[in-house]
Design an enzyme around this catalytic site. Sequence first.
Site, short mmCIF file in Angstrom:
data_model
loop_
_atom_site.label_atom_id
_atom_site.label_comp_id
_atom_site.label_asym_id
_atom_site.label_seq_id
_atom_site.Cartn_x
_atom_site.Cartn_y
_atom_site.Cartn_z
N PHE A 1 0.84 -1.19 0.00
CA PHE A 1 0.00 0.00 0.00
C PHE A 1 0.89 1.25 0.00
CE2 PHE A 1 -1.99 -3.52 2.20
CZ PHE A 1 -3.24 -3.60 1.60
N SER B 1 -6.87 -7.78 -1.05
CA SER B 1 -6.32 -7.22 0.18
C SER B 1 -6.76 -5.77 0.30
CB SER B 1 -4.79 -7.27 0.16
OG SER B 1 -4.33 -8.61 0.17
N CYS C 1 -3.72 -4.94 6.91
CA CYS C 1 -4.07 -5.65 5.67
C CYS C 1 -4.94 -6.86 6.01
CB CYS C 1 -2.80 -6.09 4.95
SG CYS C 1 -3.12 -7.00 3.43
N THR D 1 -7.94 -9.72 4.32
CA THR D 1 -8.39 -10.36 3.08
C THR D 1 -9.91 -10.39 3.00
OG1 THR D 1 -6.42 -11.76 3.07
CG2 THR D 1 -8.28 -12.49 1.72
N ALA E 1 -7.50 -12.69 12.61
CA ALA E 1 -7.00 -13.80 13.42
C ALA E 1 -6.47 -13.31 14.77
CB ALA E 1 -5.91 -14.55 12.65
N HIS F 1 1.33 -4.63 7.46
CA HIS F 1 1.67 -5.49 8.58
C HIS F 1 2.00 -4.59 9.77
CE1 HIS F 1 3.11 -8.44 5.24
NE2 HIS F 1 1.79 -8.41 5.35
N THR G 1 4.80 12.19 7.73
CA THR G 1 6.20 12.55 7.91
C THR G 1 6.44 12.90 9.37
OG1 THR G 1 6.35 13.41 5.65
CG2 THR G 1 8.03 14.15 7.22
#
Length: 199
Positions: A2, A40, A47, A49, A67, A105, A150
Amino acid sequence: MFTGIVTDIGEILSVEPRGDLKRLRIACSYGADSIALGASIANSGVCLTVVAVAREVARTVFDVDAAAETLAKTTVGRWIPGTRVNLERALRIGDELGGHIVTGHVDGVARVVSRDDFDGMARFWIEAPHELARFIARKGSVALDGVSLTVNEVEGDRFSILLIPHTLAVTTLGARGAGDAVNIEVDMMARYAARLSEK
């Protein structure tokens, strides 16, 4: 992969526990026919699914499964119906890279220490988990709730960011204040540089 440029704000419609995971149903404005099963989508930086998609009245609804690891290490475990989340679809070859490379992630959960509003903008001081602070550098990049930002200043485990009016308006960060938790993903290059320096 991404870029940290949010393209929609979704709303959690339901959270259904299923053993060690949770099934989340999320409403968005993306076209239902443009979301493939297995796609995704970054949800406030996480992220996830797509496992189901449908058109309901004037909006699209998609389902994702979170999960145990995701529930433990991100803010997803705190989401309830009505929670608003930043959405970004996966980067495609040829897309503009307007932010920075974001994997989806999430590394952990950071905390908003303070917020100072002025001239339509807002300066936030964020406290990162101690083990992640070494990856955050002045003028470097960081993703908070999936938004590419930033870093302005760094003081120990804390760092500041400045949000312009547009970012406050088109992401969920406009509603954040002192004490709020946000998903944090440190810059991938900083992580690899740190790993290489260990050798």
